[in-house]
Design an enzyme around this catalytic site. Sequence first.
Site, PDB file in Angstrom:
ATOM      1  N   GLU A 265     -25.203  25.307 -35.496  1.00 52.63           N
ATOM      2  CA  GLU A 265     -26.385  25.220 -36.768  1.00 52.63           C
ATOM      3  C   GLU A 265     -26.769  26.691 -37.044  1.00 52.63           C
ATOM      4  O   GLU A 265     -28.169  26.805 -37.260  1.00 52.63           O
ATOM      5  CB  GLU A 265     -27.846  24.985 -36.079  1.00 52.63           C
ATOM      6  CG  GLU A 265     -27.731  26.007 -34.552  1.00 52.63           C
ATOM      7  CD  GLU A 265     -27.328  24.866 -32.899  1.00 52.63           C
ATOM      8  OE1 GLU A 265     -25.981  24.327 -32.738  1.00 52.63           O
ATOM      9  OE2 GLU A 265     -27.475  25.891 -31.988  1.00 52.63           O
ATOM     10  N   GLU A 299     -27.639  19.198 -36.576  1.00 57.50           N
ATOM     11  CA  GLU A 299     -27.807  20.338 -36.809  1.00 57.50           C
ATOM     12  C   GLU A 299     -28.966  21.233 -37.926  1.00 57.50           C
ATOM     13  O   GLU A 299     -29.316  22.099 -37.856  1.00 57.50           O
ATOM     14  CB  GLU A 299     -26.504  20.608 -37.883  1.00 57.50           C
ATOM     15  CG  GLU A 299     -24.965  20.415 -36.891  1.00 57.50           C
ATOM     16  CD  GLU A 299     -25.144  20.544 -35.507  1.00 57.50           C
ATOM     17  OE1 GLU A 299     -25.911  21.841 -35.090  1.00 57.50           O
ATOM     18  OE2 GLU A 299     -24.278  20.409 -34.563  1.00 57.50           O
ATOM     19  N   GLU A 321     -30.589  21.727 -26.679  1.00 54.25           N
ATOM     20  CA  GLU A 321     -29.948  20.209 -27.348  1.00 54.25           C
ATOM     21  C   GLU A 321     -30.420  19.251 -26.568  1.00 54.25           C
ATOM     22  O   GLU A 321     -30.424  18.090 -27.397  1.00 54.25           O
ATOM     23  CB  GLU A 321     -28.737  20.647 -26.435  1.00 54.25           C
ATOM     24  CG  GLU A 321     -28.410  22.122 -27.092  1.00 54.25           C
ATOM     25  CD  GLU A 321     -27.571  21.703 -28.501  1.00 54.25           C
ATOM     26  OE1 GLU A 321     -27.600  20.637 -28.573  1.00 54.25           O
ATOM     27  OE2 GLU A 321     -26.420  22.260 -28.621  1.00 54.25           O
TER      28      GLU A 321
HETATM   29  N1  ARG Z   1     -25.270  23.982 -30.836  1.00 54.96           N
HETATM   30  C1  ARG Z   1     -23.838  23.387 -31.201  1.00 54.96           C
HETATM   31  C2  ARG Z   1     -24.943  21.967 -31.436  1.00 54.96           C
HETATM   32  O1  ARG Z   1     -24.821  21.014 -30.108  1.00 54.96           O
HETATM   33  C3  ARG Z   1     -22.712  23.139 -30.315  1.00 54.96           C
HETATM   34  C4  ARG Z   1     -22.007  24.785 -30.560  1.00 54.96           C
HETATM   35  C5  ARG Z   1     -21.071  24.770 -28.678  1.00 54.96           C
HETATM   36  N2  ARG Z   1     -20.212  25.437 -28.850  1.00 54.96           N
HETATM   37  C6  ARG Z   1     -19.270  25.799 -27.241  1.00 54.96           C
HETATM   38  N3  ARG Z   1     -18.660  26.235 -28.367  1.00 54.96           N
HETATM   39  N4  ARG Z   1     -19.992  25.564 -26.660  1.00 54.96           N
HETATM   40  O2  ARG Z   1     -25.260  21.095 -32.551  1.00 54.96           O
HETATM   41 ZN    ZN Z   2     -26.431  20.740 -30.921  1.00 56.99          ZN
END
Ligand code: ARG
Ligand code: ZN
Length: 878
Positions: A265, A299, A321
Site C-alpha cells: 500500500e 490496498e 492489517e
Molecule cells: N502491507 C502489505 C499488505 O498487507 C503486506 C506487505 C508485507 N510485506 C512483507 N515483506 N512482510 O497489504
Molecule cells: Zn494489508
Amino acid sequence: QAIHLKDYAPPPYLIDTVDLAFDLGEDVTRVRSRLAIRANPDAASPAGALVLDGQDMRLVSVALDGRTLDPSEYSVGPESLTIPGPPEAFSLEVVTELKPQENTSLSGLYRTSGNFCTQCEAEGFRKITYFLDRPDVMARYRTTITADALKYPVMLSNGNLVASSKMEGDGRHTVTWEDPFAKPSYLFALVAGVLVHVEDSYVTRSGRTVTLRIYVEPGNQDKCGHAMASLKKSMAWDEEVFGLEYDLDIFMIVAVGDFNMGAMENKGLNVFNTKYVLAKPETATDTDFLGVEAVVAHEYFHNWTGNRVTCRDWFQLSLKEGLTVFRDQEFSSDMHSRPVKRIADVQRLRAAQFPEDSGPMAHPVRPDSYIEINNFYTTTVYEKGAEVVRMIHTLLGADGFRKGMDLYFERHDGQAVTCDDFVAAMEDAAGKDLGQFRRWYSQAGTPELAVTGEYDAAARTYRLTVRQSCPPTPGQPTKLPFHIPLALGLLDPSGADIPLRLAGEPGPAGTSRVLDVTGPEQVFEFVDVPRQPVPSLLRGFSAPVKLRAPYTDDDLTFLMAHDGDAFNRWEAGQTLATRLLLDLVADRAENRPLELSPGFIDAFSRILKDPDLDPAFAAQALTLPSEGYLGQQMPVIDVDGIHEVRTFARRAIAGRLRDDLLATYRAMGGNEPFSIDAAAIGRRALKNLALGYLMALEDAEAVELCVGQFHNAQAMTDVIAALGLLADTRLPQRESALRRFYDLWKDEPLVVDKWFSIQAMSERPETLDEVAALLAHPAFEIRNPNKVYALIGGFAGGNPVRFHDAGGGGYRFLADQVLALNRLNPQVASRMVKMFARWRKYDPRRQSLMRAELERIVATPGLSRDVFEIASKSLEAS
Ligand code: ARG
Ligand code: ZN
C-alpha cells in the site's frame, strides 16, 4: 536475538523531511539522502548517539550540516551507522551504493523483468539508505530519480510529479516526486522501467478529480479492466460506508511479476503482484477475479487505515492489517453474497489460522516478541485480527462502530498509534467497556466454547449453559476468560425463530441476539419458550472459537434445512459431514466396512434439488470438509485414512446422486456470455462441483464431459476445473491435456503457475517425482515467488496425502528447497519451512522424519533469521 514489545521506547530522534536522489545504473545505483533530523522532545532520555539502520549497502560518504565527516567521526556496523554526538537539530547527507540486480530477497530496491522496484515493508528501506527505519518516524519525502531514458522511460515514486527534465546529452532523464503527507519509511516506493499504463479517473464525493493509473508490462493492457473497476468501486464504497475520501491527485498501481506477498500500500503508488492485478476471462479464474477485487480494495483502504493512521511499532501490525482485512471483507460482502463471503472467510480462518493458533508459532494478534518481523505477517495478525475487529463491530453495532472509526481518525490522523488506541476510540465513541475484550489482542490460542441447553416444559424456560476455555500456547500456559459475543437464535419445531427474552428482561425482543459471554461458565435463561427448541449457536460465526454443542444428527439435519442464518445452515452440514467422515476414518482403522449414512446423502440431494437456493451457496454446502480440516479434528492425523475415506464418500455421493448431478451440471452450464457477477460465479461453482463428483465415478460419460469442458470452455475457471480433475486420473487424456494447456499458455506466467500447481496437487503416487522434475522445467524459476508458491507450496501445502507420504521423500524434498531458498529469498524460504510446523500432530514415524528435516535445517550454517526463527521454534515448543 528477540525483540520485545515491553522494550518499546520512542525514537531518540525524529526526521522531518527526506530528500532522496536516485541514480539508477546497470551496475551500481547511487542514493543520496538528505535528512532534516532533530532530537525527539518526547524521548524518554537525552538523545545521545544517532544510530541509523542500514544493511547490504556500500557507504560512500556522510556529511553533517554540509561538512563531510571523516570516517573516524562515525562508525559503520553490518546493520547500522552511528554518529556519536550530533547537535539538537541538523541536516545529514548520506550517499550509499547498491546493486539491485543482485538483490534476490525482493526486499529493498530490486529488479524485476529488467525494471526497478522497491518493497520497504517492513524493514526494506534500510537496504536503500541509512535511516531510522521504524514506523513511528514519519517524514515528508521528496524523491528525484535519474536514469537512462530509453531503458527507464517511466519513473515513479510517492505523491505528485513536481518536475521532469527531458533527455540530456548522455541519454538520461530526471523526474522529481513530492509526497505532501508525512509517512513512515515502510511506505516509500520507487518504480522505474518500461511500463505502459491504463488510465481512468474518479471524482470524489467532494468533487475532486483523481487520476487513476495501472502500470503493467507491455502486452498486459488488456488485463487491467477488472482491477480498475475494482479500484473505483473501492473508492466509492469507502466514501459511502466510512466517509473516507482519497487525498492525492493521482493513485497509481504497478504490477510486477516478482513479489513476495500479494501487494503493498505505498502512499499513492501501490505495488502489486501481477496475480492480483491481471485478469481476463481467458486467463483468470473466478477465484482470481475475486482475489484481484479484494486485494485492490485492501490496498486502497490502507490509505486511511495504515497510511494516514499508521502503526507505532511492528507489534501493532494488526492495527492496520486486521482492520483493513475487516474492511476488505465487508466490501466484498457488499459487492457479492454476504453469507457466501462469510463462509469462505471462515473456511480460510479454520484452514490456516486455527492450526497456527494451536501450533508452535501460536502468537497473539498483537505479538509480544519476534526475531524477524517478516515472520509475523501471519494469518493470526491478518485474519484473526479481522475477526477481532468484526467482534467489536458486532458488540457496538454498525452505527457505534462508525462513530468509533470517526473518533479514531479525529484523534489519530497523521499519527503512529497502537491497537489499544484503536480500541479506546471504539470504547469512547460507543460508550461500551471493552476492558476485558482487549484480551483478544494479548492472549493467543483458539478459545473453545462448550454450550448445552436444557428445556423445562412446565416452566417454559430454556437454560443455556456456556463454558469457555482456551488451551495453552507457547509462553502462555493459562488464559483469562475472553469477552465473546455469542450470536444465537432458537428454532421452534417448524423451523421458525422464537422471540428471545432473557429472564428478568421486559417485553419480547427480536429473534436473533448477541449474548455477552465473559465468565468461564455462564447460564442464560430464556423465558416464554413454548416448545423444546433447537438452538442455532454462533450465528454468522460471531467469534473465532471452536464451538462444542451436543447436537444429534437429527438436530444438524434440521438446522441444515431450516436455520434462518445461512452461515449456520452451511455450518450444520459441515458439522454433520465432519462427524460422519471421522466415524468412517475410525471404521477404516478397525477394518470395518465403510458405509455412508443414507440420511446424509438425502440431505445433500435436497440441497442439490432445491431450486430456490443460491448456486454459490449450494456449491459450498455440497463441499465436504477438507482433508486438512478433518485432520485438525483428530488427536493424531490419519493422513491416509482421511484421504481414502473422503474419496470413498465422494464416490458414494456421486453414485447415489448421479442423475441429479448430471441435471445440475447441465442446468448450470448454460451458454450465456461470460460475466463476473456473483450469480454467474455461483453457477460456474455449482457446475464444476457437480463435475467433480461425477468424475469421482470416472465413468465414460463423466470423462467425456470433463474432456469436452477442458477443450471447449472459454473461461479459465472451467478449463482449470476440468484440468484439475483430469490431473488426478490415470486416463490417457491426462497427459495430452496437460501438454496442450502448456503449449497454449506458455507465454502467460500466471497461467503457467496454475499448470505447475495442478500437477503439484495431484493425488497420484508419482507426484513427488514429477514435482522434483518440474524444478528443472524451463518455465520454473526458483527466484520467482509465484512459481515457488505454485509448485513447492502447492505440493507441501495443498497435497497432504503425497507430502506426508510415510516414506519421507516429500519432507526431504521440502527441506532441500527451503535450504536453496534460504540463500536467495529468506521470506519465501520461511513461508515454506512453516509447512513443517505442525509435525507433532502426526504419528511417531512421520514425526521423526519431519523432526530430522527441521534439525538438518537448523544445523545449516548461514541460516537467515527468517528460517531460523520458524525452524527453531517448531522444534522447541511442545
Ligand atoms: N502491507 C502489505 C499488505 O498487507 C503486506 C506487505 C508485507 N510485506 C512483507 N515483506 N512482510 O497489504
Ligand atoms: Zn494489508
